[in-house]
Every structure is written in structure tokens, then in C-alpha cells.
Design a protein around this motif. Structure first.
Motif, PDB file in Angstrom:
ATOM      1  N   ARG A  23      -7.653   0.311   9.852  1.00  0.00           N
ATOM      2  CA  ARG A  23      -7.753   1.381  10.844  1.00  0.00           C
ATOM      3  C   ARG A  23      -6.446   2.138  10.994  1.00  0.00           C
ATOM      4  O   ARG A  23      -6.448   3.348  11.185  1.00  0.00           O
ATOM      5  CB  ARG A  23      -8.189   0.823  12.198  1.00  0.00           C
ATOM      6  N   SER A  24      -5.314   1.436  10.912  1.00  0.00           N
ATOM      7  CA  SER A  24      -4.040   2.121  11.100  1.00  0.00           C
ATOM      8  C   SER A  24      -3.783   3.120   9.977  1.00  0.00           C
ATOM      9  O   SER A  24      -3.280   4.214  10.216  1.00  0.00           O
ATOM     10  CB  SER A  24      -2.894   1.118  11.208  1.00  0.00           C
ATOM     11  N   LYS A  25      -4.159   2.782   8.752  1.00  0.00           N
ATOM     12  CA  LYS A  25      -3.990   3.720   7.633  1.00  0.00           C
ATOM     13  C   LYS A  25      -4.876   4.944   7.817  1.00  0.00           C
ATOM     14  O   LYS A  25      -4.453   6.075   7.583  1.00  0.00           O
ATOM     15  CB  LYS A  25      -4.310   3.027   6.308  1.00  0.00           C
ATOM     16  N   ALA A  26      -6.108   4.723   8.244  1.00  0.00           N
ATOM     17  CA  ALA A  26      -7.022   5.839   8.461  1.00  0.00           C
ATOM     18  C   ALA A  26      -6.522   6.739   9.584  1.00  0.00           C
ATOM     19  O   ALA A  26      -6.600   7.968   9.495  1.00  0.00           O
ATOM     20  CB  ALA A  26      -8.423   5.321   8.771  1.00  0.00           C
ATOM     21  N   PRO A  92       8.594   2.430  17.729  1.00  0.00           N
ATOM     22  CA  PRO A  92       7.592   2.518  16.655  1.00  0.00           C
ATOM     23  C   PRO A  92       7.644   3.846  15.905  1.00  0.00           C
ATOM     24  O   PRO A  92       7.458   3.889  14.684  1.00  0.00           O
ATOM     25  CB  PRO A  92       6.258   2.367  17.389  1.00  0.00           C
ATOM     26  N   VAL A  93       7.917   4.933  16.619  1.00  0.00           N
ATOM     27  CA  VAL A  93       8.015   6.245  15.964  1.00  0.00           C
ATOM     28  C   VAL A  93       9.188   6.253  15.003  1.00  0.00           C
ATOM     29  O   VAL A  93       9.068   6.681  13.848  1.00  0.00           O
ATOM     30  CB  VAL A  93       8.158   7.366  17.020  1.00  0.00           C
ATOM     31  N   LEU A  94      10.323   5.760  15.448  1.00  0.00           N
ATOM     32  CA  LEU A  94      11.504   5.689  14.589  1.00  0.00           C
ATOM     33  C   LEU A  94      11.265   4.776  13.399  1.00  0.00           C
ATOM     34  O   LEU A  94      11.671   5.090  12.276  1.00  0.00           O
ATOM     35  CB  LEU A  94      12.707   5.201  15.408  1.00  0.00           C
ATOM     36  N   GLY A  95      10.583   3.655  13.630  1.00  0.00           N
ATOM     37  CA  GLY A  95      10.255   2.747  12.526  1.00  0.00           C
ATOM     38  C   GLY A  95       9.411   3.433  11.473  1.00  0.00           C
ATOM     39  O   GLY A  95       9.649   3.278  10.272  1.00  0.00           O
ATOM     40  N   TYR A  96       8.435   4.229  11.899  1.00  0.00           N
ATOM     41  CA  TYR A  96       7.597   4.932  10.924  1.00  0.00           C
ATOM     42  C   TYR A  96       8.392   6.018  10.204  1.00  0.00           C
ATOM     43  O   TYR A  96       8.245   6.207   8.993  1.00  0.00           O
ATOM     44  CB  TYR A  96       6.361   5.545  11.581  1.00  0.00           C
ATOM     45  N   LEU A  97       9.258   6.727  10.935  1.00  0.00           N
ATOM     46  CA  LEU A  97      10.051   7.772  10.291  1.00  0.00           C
ATOM     47  C   LEU A  97      11.006   7.193   9.258  1.00  0.00           C
ATOM     48  O   LEU A  97      11.233   7.793   8.209  1.00  0.00           O
ATOM     49  CB  LEU A  97      10.830   8.572  11.340  1.00  0.00           C
ATOM     50  N   LEU A  98      11.582   6.034   9.552  1.00  0.00           N
ATOM     51  CA  LEU A  98      12.529   5.425   8.619  1.00  0.00           C
ATOM     52  C   LEU A  98      11.850   4.678   7.477  1.00  0.00           C
ATOM     53  O   LEU A  98      12.320   4.724   6.342  1.00  0.00           O
ATOM     54  CB  LEU A  98      13.460   4.462   9.372  1.00  0.00           C
ATOM     55  N   LEU A  99      10.758   3.983   7.773  1.00  0.00           N
ATOM     56  CA  LEU A  99      10.141   3.109   6.772  1.00  0.00           C
ATOM     57  C   LEU A  99       8.871   3.682   6.146  1.00  0.00           C
ATOM     58  O   LEU A  99       8.420   3.181   5.119  1.00  0.00           O
ATOM     59  CB  LEU A  99       9.831   1.750   7.398  1.00  0.00           C
ATOM     60  N   GLY A 100       8.262   4.669   6.770  1.00  0.00           N
ATOM     61  CA  GLY A 100       7.060   5.281   6.211  1.00  0.00           C
ATOM     62  C   GLY A 100       5.914   4.302   6.074  1.00  0.00           C
ATOM     63  O   GLY A 100       5.567   3.588   7.010  1.00  0.00           O
ATOM     64  N   ASN A 101       5.320   4.260   4.896  1.00  0.00           N
ATOM     65  CA  ASN A 101       4.148   3.411   4.664  1.00  0.00           C
ATOM     66  C   ASN A 101       4.480   1.925   4.697  1.00  0.00           C
ATOM     67  O   ASN A 101       3.601   1.102   4.912  1.00  0.00           O
ATOM     68  CB  ASN A 101       3.486   3.774   3.344  1.00  0.00           C
ATOM     69  N   ARG A 102       5.748   1.567   4.493  1.00  0.00           N
ATOM     70  CA  ARG A 102       6.137   0.151   4.619  1.00  0.00           C
ATOM     71  C   ARG A 102       5.949  -0.324   6.049  1.00  0.00           C
ATOM     72  O   ARG A 102       5.590  -1.474   6.284  1.00  0.00           O
ATOM     73  CB  ARG A 102       7.590  -0.055   4.195  1.00  0.00           C
ATOM     74  N   ALA A 103       6.198   0.557   7.027  1.00  0.00           N
ATOM     75  CA  ALA A 103       5.982   0.191   8.432  1.00  0.00           C
ATOM     76  C   ALA A 103       4.507  -0.075   8.685  1.00  0.00           C
ATOM     77  O   ALA A 103       4.154  -1.014   9.398  1.00  0.00           O
ATOM     78  CB  ALA A 103       6.494   1.298   9.352  1.00  0.00           C
ATOM     79  N   VAL A 104       3.644   0.733   8.092  1.00  0.00           N
ATOM     80  CA  VAL A 104       2.204   0.538   8.256  1.00  0.00           C
ATOM     81  C   VAL A 104       1.782  -0.782   7.616  1.00  0.00           C
ATOM     82  O   VAL A 104       1.006  -1.548   8.195  1.00  0.00           O
ATOM     83  CB  VAL A 104       1.419   1.722   7.647  1.00  0.00           C
ATOM     84  N   ALA A 105       2.307  -1.063   6.420  1.00  0.00           N
ATOM     85  CA  ALA A 105       1.962  -2.316   5.737  1.00  0.00           C
ATOM     86  C   ALA A 105       2.455  -3.517   6.534  1.00  0.00           C
ATOM     87  O   ALA A 105       1.745  -4.524   6.653  1.00  0.00           O
ATOM     88  CB  ALA A 105       2.556  -2.326   4.333  1.00  0.00           C
ATOM     89  N   THR A 106       3.649  -3.429   7.095  1.00  0.00           N
ATOM     90  CA  THR A 106       4.188  -4.524   7.903  1.00  0.00           C
ATOM     91  C   THR A 106       3.360  -4.724   9.163  1.00  0.00           C
ATOM     92  O   THR A 106       3.053  -5.863   9.542  1.00  0.00           O
ATOM     93  CB  THR A 106       5.652  -4.224   8.292  1.00  0.00           C
ATOM     94  N   LEU A 107       2.965  -3.633   9.799  1.00  0.00           N
ATOM     95  CA  LEU A 107       2.132  -3.726  10.996  1.00  0.00           C
ATOM     96  C   LEU A 107       0.767  -4.319  10.664  1.00  0.00           C
ATOM     97  O   LEU A 107       0.258  -5.175  11.396  1.00  0.00           O
ATOM     98  CB  LEU A 107       1.973  -2.351  11.633  1.00  0.00           C
ATOM     99  N   ASP A 108       0.173  -3.903   9.563  1.00  0.00           N
ATOM    100  CA  ASP A 108      -1.116  -4.474   9.144  1.00  0.00           C
ATOM    101  C   ASP A 108      -0.995  -5.964   8.864  1.00  0.00           C
ATOM    102  O   ASP A 108      -1.871  -6.743   9.238  1.00  0.00           O
ATOM    103  CB  ASP A 108      -1.655  -3.747   7.908  1.00  0.00           C
ATOM    104  N   ALA A 109       0.101  -6.374   8.209  1.00  0.00           N
ATOM    105  CA  ALA A 109       0.307  -7.800   7.934  1.00  0.00           C
ATOM    106  C   ALA A 109       0.480  -8.588   9.227  1.00  0.00           C
ATOM    107  O   ALA A 109      -0.057  -9.692   9.369  1.00  0.00           O
ATOM    108  CB  ALA A 109       1.523  -7.989   7.028  1.00  0.00           C
ATOM    109  N   ALA A 110       1.211  -8.022  10.177  1.00  0.00           N
ATOM    110  CA  ALA A 110       1.405  -8.698  11.468  1.00  0.00           C
ATOM    111  C   ALA A 110       0.091  -8.821  12.231  1.00  0.00           C
ATOM    112  O   ALA A 110      -0.199  -9.869  12.825  1.00  0.00           O
ATOM    113  CB  ALA A 110       2.440  -7.948  12.306  1.00  0.00           C
ATOM    114  N   LEU A 111      -0.717  -7.764  12.209  1.00  0.00           N
ATOM    115  CA  LEU A 111      -2.013  -7.824  12.888  1.00  0.00           C
ATOM    116  C   LEU A 111      -2.946  -8.822  12.217  1.00  0.00           C
ATOM    117  O   LEU A 111      -3.693  -9.543  12.895  1.00  0.00           O
ATOM    118  CB  LEU A 111      -2.657  -6.438  12.913  1.00  0.00           C
ATOM    119  N   GLU A 112      -2.889  -8.892  10.899  1.00  0.00           N
ATOM    120  CA  GLU A 112      -3.713  -9.870  10.184  1.00  0.00           C
ATOM    121  C   GLU A 112      -3.275 -11.300  10.523  1.00  0.00           C
ATOM    122  O   GLU A 112      -4.100 -12.180  10.754  1.00  0.00           O
ATOM    123  CB  GLU A 112      -3.610  -9.625   8.680  1.00  0.00           C
TER     124      GLU A 112
END
Length: 141
Positions: A23-26, A92-112
Motif C-alpha cells: 500500500r505504501s508504494k501505491a 518521515p518527510v526528510l527520510g523520504y527526501l534523503l533515502l527515496g525508495n530505500r525509505a519505503v522499502a525499510t518502512l515496508d520491512a518494518a511493517l512486515e
């Protein structure tokens, strides 16, 4: 009450685990098509008028006033609250700006991980908060 609820959660039968839906990627893909003016307007409205934010700010203000501190200490507590509230929103905004898709992948892994370990995490938090409140209550007696 929290310790009793921790016991109930611990003894409850295991439910089926939900799989990650991406969902976060979408959501991020949909947000790429939002214009700056629209995002700024909606962000301003949500930032100023969110009921949860207003209630939390009122609770923080009440806690600061009820603490019975002096004027300079009150100002320091208000500054600390403002800084903390700002950092929690922008981190979280700064994390996404600095890390991009890696932040999304890390968040997805944490949620999983959290989804797989939901019961132990819930029980642990309930026990810690319950024991802290119990110790505080005993010390007040």
C-alpha cells in the motif's frame, strides 16, 4: 487493567497473518501526480485543523500549566514541545527526501516485521506501561 489485558492478548489464539499489500508504494505512486499547490493547500489545512493535533496540543498545554513551573521553565517546555512536534512530523518527510525508495522499502520491512510479531510486541508494551503505572501508583501511596 493493562496487565490483565496483556494476559488476555498473550492467551488469545493466533489469528491468520495478513500479507503485505504494498500500500505504501501505491500511495507514493499516486502522490507523484499531485501538484505543489494542491499538496501545499491540503497540507496546510491538515496541519492546522487536525482534531487529533488540536487535542494533543491542548493536553500538552494543560500538562505544562499543571506542572506549576516558573515562566522561564514554562517557555522551555513550550519550546521543547514545539520542537518535538515539528521533528515528529518532518522526520518521515526528510527520510523520504534523503533515502527515496530505500525509505519505503525499510518502512515496508518494518511493517512486515511488526505484523509477524504483533502479539509479542503488544504484550511487551502493555506489560511495560502497566508495570510503570503500577510502580508509580505504589510510590504515590
Amino acid at each position: 487493567v493493562l496487565l490483565s489485558y496483556a494476559s488476555v492478548v498473550h492467551r488469545r489464539p493466533q489469528t491468520a497473518r495478513r500479507t503485505s499489500s504494498g500500500r505504501s508504494k501505491a500511495a507514493l505512486e499516486r502522490l507523484q501526480h499531485v501538484h505543489v499547490v494542491t499538496a501545499s493547500g491540503v497540507g496546510l489545512l491538515l496541519g492546522i485543523g487536525g482534531p487529533k493535533r488540536l487535542v494533543l496540543t491542548a493536553l500538552a498545554a494543560t500538562s505544562i500549566v499543571a506542572a506549576g513551573t516558573t515562566g522561564s521553565n514554562e517557555a522551555a517546555l513550550i519550546g521543547w514541545y514545539g520542537l518535538l512536534a515539528t521533528v515528529l512530523v518532518w522526520l518521515p518527510v526528510l527520510g523520504y527526501l534523503l533515502l527515496g525508495n530505500r525509505a519505503v522499502a525499510t518502512l515496508d520491512a518494518a511493517l512486515e516485521w511488526l505484523n509477524r510479531h504483533r502479539r509479542p510486541a503488544t504484550v511487551t508494551v502493555l506489560v511495560i506501561v502497566g508495570l510503570a503505572l503500577l510502580v508509580d501508583a505504589v510510590l504515590l501511596l
